[in-house]
Design an enzyme around this catalytic site. Structure first.
Site, PDB file in Angstrom:
ATOM      1  N   ASP A 301      70.828 -80.579 -44.462  1.00 41.71           N
ATOM      2  CA  ASP A 301      69.197 -81.259 -44.495  1.00 41.71           C
ATOM      3  C   ASP A 301      68.761 -82.103 -46.028  1.00 41.71           C
ATOM      4  OD1 ASP A 301      67.023 -82.148 -44.249  1.00 41.71           O
ATOM      5  OD2 ASP A 301      65.500 -80.641 -44.239  1.00 41.71           O
ATOM      6  N   GLU A 333      61.561 -88.069 -48.442  1.00 39.05           N
ATOM      7  CA  GLU A 333      61.329 -87.940 -47.151  1.00 39.05           C
ATOM      8  C   GLU A 333      61.008 -85.982 -47.066  1.00 39.05           C
ATOM      9  OE1 GLU A 333      61.899 -85.406 -42.943  1.00 39.05           O
ATOM     10  OE2 GLU A 333      62.304 -84.733 -45.824  1.00 39.05           O
ATOM     11  N   GLU A 334      61.054 -85.647 -47.671  1.00 39.67           N
ATOM     12  CA  GLU A 334      60.358 -84.165 -47.993  1.00 39.67           C
ATOM     13  C   GLU A 334      59.356 -84.296 -48.977  1.00 39.67           C
ATOM     14  OE1 GLU A 334      61.732 -82.311 -46.608  1.00 39.67           O
ATOM     15  OE2 GLU A 334      63.964 -82.275 -46.712  1.00 39.67           O
ATOM     16  N   HIS A 456      65.671 -75.664 -45.740  1.00 42.02           N
ATOM     17  CA  HIS A 456      64.707 -75.356 -46.852  1.00 42.02           C
ATOM     18  C   HIS A 456      64.814 -74.363 -47.658  1.00 42.02           C
ATOM     19  CE1 HIS A 456      61.904 -78.824 -45.393  1.00 42.02           C
ATOM     20  NE2 HIS A 456      62.967 -78.938 -45.242  1.00 42.02           N
TER      21      HIS A 456
HETATM   22  N1  DPN Z   1      64.599 -82.717 -41.257  1.00 45.07           N
HETATM   23  C1  DPN Z   1      63.679 -81.431 -41.676  1.00 45.07           C
HETATM   24  C2  DPN Z   1      62.830 -81.976 -43.191  1.00 45.07           C
HETATM   25  O1  DPN Z   1      63.615 -83.338 -43.756  1.00 45.07           O
HETATM   26  O2  DPN Z   1      62.408 -81.403 -43.275  1.00 45.07           O
HETATM   27  C3  DPN Z   1      62.265 -82.006 -40.757  1.00 45.07           C
HETATM   28  C4  DPN Z   1      62.703 -81.573 -39.470  1.00 45.07           C
HETATM   29  C5  DPN Z   1      63.072 -80.513 -38.806  1.00 45.07           C
HETATM   30  C6  DPN Z   1      62.393 -82.781 -38.815  1.00 45.07           C
HETATM   31  C7  DPN Z   1      63.425 -81.123 -37.270  1.00 45.07           C
HETATM   32  C8  DPN Z   1      63.033 -82.675 -36.943  1.00 45.07           C
HETATM   33  C9  DPN Z   1      63.083 -81.670 -36.956  1.00 45.07           C
HETATM   34 ZN    ZN Z   2      65.335 -83.492 -43.022  1.00 43.50          ZN
END
Ligand code: DPN
Ligand code: ZN
Length: 516
Positions: A301, A333-334, A456
């Site tokens: 991620d 983004e986070e 995370h």
């Molecule tokens: N990719 C995740 C983030 O950046 O924290 C967010 C996310 C999680 C988006 C699950 C869609 C589904």
């Molecule tokens: Zn993400």
């Protein structure tokens, strides 16, 4: 945040901004008549390339290339260890600065196939290291310092009486005179936590406590820092109840607040690359996010998505395109989709019209993966979203892979696009949600645990990647790019004039998501 890191970040921001400026200058020069000869020479080279083809582009995707990039990215995340004691690529960290450099340098090494630019925007970084709230000699279990709160002066406790604020604490006259020198006790609701904290500060409070007005705790943020903010906690309605009663009876309550934190507004950057070839009025756009959370290196991620983009962008240079292709590596983004929000917010209307669709690639290699397709239908999303959804569906089906639909609920960087009338969609492999028995049947892996148990977390490292799922999805990314770069014939065009009267929307996962 140590001053040393701050100055490094600033230096990088400056370098990236200068690079962007230098690049914009080069682009301008290329457009000037005097350099037409050079430009046409570039076009000859491109014309000698074959038109991109999906099967061919998919065949360039290899596990080795992807893995090598993931290993490089993990090394980059390790640059943050000095300051964060662990690898991370969170915005403002050296690991993120090096991530941006890695992306920009990789693109620059591809010659003049792309126009590369960076886009700077403000974002807030902060961390709470330690905090303690004492009310009448007791520590409320639910007390949490809000994100982006300033520390108490000299990172020492402040003492004062608890002062009950009237109404919702959203107007200056809600703050009685006894708030001065006290700790303001404010109900949740109507305006942001940041507004309440600032009003408490303006009324002379030493600190503020926002209590919930519905059952449960408050995990809030003060949002953008303000010089008027005071150190601010949130507590549950349950913990607040007896204090509200005592204060209403006119009783005095001693309080002490202590927060060790930092918060600051920094500049961070989106990186963009657009093919010089292809119709610039009809662009296929795709994005992943360059940042991770502070807790870990973010290799799935969204290392997996952003590295896929880089690999596809690299392989694409061997072919020419009919439609322009624009890659984006979003920052922050986070922190609440800040980079993609900023990008779309500054797009002129005619520029929005040139983006025929946006494809979001966020988490493509979850260890306990599912092949997930955003269920982006045309009845509630811009026209064309469903055609994109079906491109993914058709490809998984044709290649013998199961897939599931997941809600297209605005949790990643596609949101600003669809809210602005640009068709969107994407694929993912899952985050914290637990895999079902049925999904275990469909995809293998293990039911009863999360698609990505390291979501995370510090363990989102190279070993967290499902390389086979990644290769499958990277091929699908290549397919999506090749298909639309070749032709948008039959892909619906949004009537943007009809959109002009569309109603505004309520953002859920954006920067202000936890602010009220
Ligand atoms: N990719 C995740 C983030 O950046 O924290 C967010 C996310 C999680 C988006 C699950 C869609 C589904
Ligand atoms: Zn993400």
């Amino acid at each position: 945040m140590p001053a040393q890191r701050r100055s490094f970040t600033r230096l990088l921001a400056f370098c990236l901004a200068s690079a962007a400026f230098a690049h914009a200058f080069v682009v301008l020069q290329q457009q000037a008549p005097i350099l037409l000869e050079d430009a046409s020479r570039g076009a000859d080279t491109l014309a000698s390339k074959e038109l991109v083809d999906s099967t061919v582009l998919q065949s360039t995707i290899t596990k080795d290339n992807l893995l090598k990039r993931a290993q490089d990215l993990y090394e980059i995340a390790k640059v943050s260890v000095d300051e964060w004691q662990h690898p991370t690529r969170v915005i403002g960290s050296e690991g993120h600065a090096h991530t941006l450099e890695y992306i920009a340098q990789s693109l620059e090494s591809l010659g003049d196939y792309y126009n590369i630019s960076t886009q700077s925007f403000p974002a807030v970084v902060g961390q709470v290291f330690e905090s303690r709230l004492v009310l009448a000699n007791g520590v409320p279990d639910s007390a949490r310092a809000m994100s982006n709160t300033p520390p108490t002066p000299k990172k020492e406790p402040v003492l004062g009486k608890l002062a009950l604020v009237h109404d919702t604490g959203c107007a200056p006259h809600d703050y009685p005179s006894d708030v001065a020198g006290a700790i303001a006790f404010i109900p949740r609701g109507t305006c942001s936590f940041g507004d309440k904290s600032a009003l408490a500060g303006l009324a002379g409070a030493k600190a503020a406590v926002v209590y919930n007005t519905e059952p449960g705790n408050i995990a809030g943020t003060l949002g953008r820092p303000s010089p008027n903010h005071v150190p601010t906690f949130g507590i549950s309605a349950e913990d607040a109840a007896s204090f509200i009663e005592q204060l209403a009876r006119g009783e005095k309550i001693d309080a002490s607040a202590y927060i060790d934190s930092y918060v600051s507004e920094i500049k961070t950057q989106n990186v963009l690359a657009q093919t010089t070839a292809g119709d610039p009025d009809n662009c296929v756009m795709l994005g992943g996010h360059s940042d991770s959370v502070g807790a870990g290196p973010g290799i799935n991620d969204d290392g997996s998505g952003s590295l896929t983009l880089l690999e596809v962008a690299t392989q694409l240079t061997n072919y020419t395109v009919n439609n322009c292709v624009r890659f984006a590596w979003w920052s922050a983004e986070e922190e609440g989709l800040l980079g993609s929000d900023y990008y779309v917010s500054v797009l002129e209307e005619e520029e929005k019209a040139k983006i025929r669709l946006f494809m979001d690639y966020d988490m493509l290699a979850s260890p306990n993966h599912a092949y997930q397709v955003y269920n982006a239908t045309n009845d509630v999303n811009p026209l064309g979203s469903e055609e994109l959804r079906d491109l993914y569906v058709d490809w998984y089906t044709a290649n013998g892979h199961n897939f599931t639909f997941i809600p297209f609920d605005g949790r990643s960087d596609y949101d600003a696009f669809i809210k602005n009338g640009i068709p969107g969609g994407g694929i993912a492999t899952g985050a914290e949600v637990i895999k079902t028995e049925e999904e275990e049947e469909m995809f293998g892996g293990q039911a009863g645990i999360a698609f990505d148990p390291c979501y995370h977390e510090l363990c989102d490292d190279v070993s967290n990647l499902n390389l086979d799922a990644w290769v499958v999805n990277a091929k699908l990314v290549a397919h999506s790019v090749a298909t639309y770069a070749r032709s948008l014939n039959g892909f619906p065009k949004v009537n943007r004039q009809a959109l002009a009267s569309a109603s505004p929307y309520e953002p859920r996962y954006h920067g202000s998501k936890l602010a009220m």
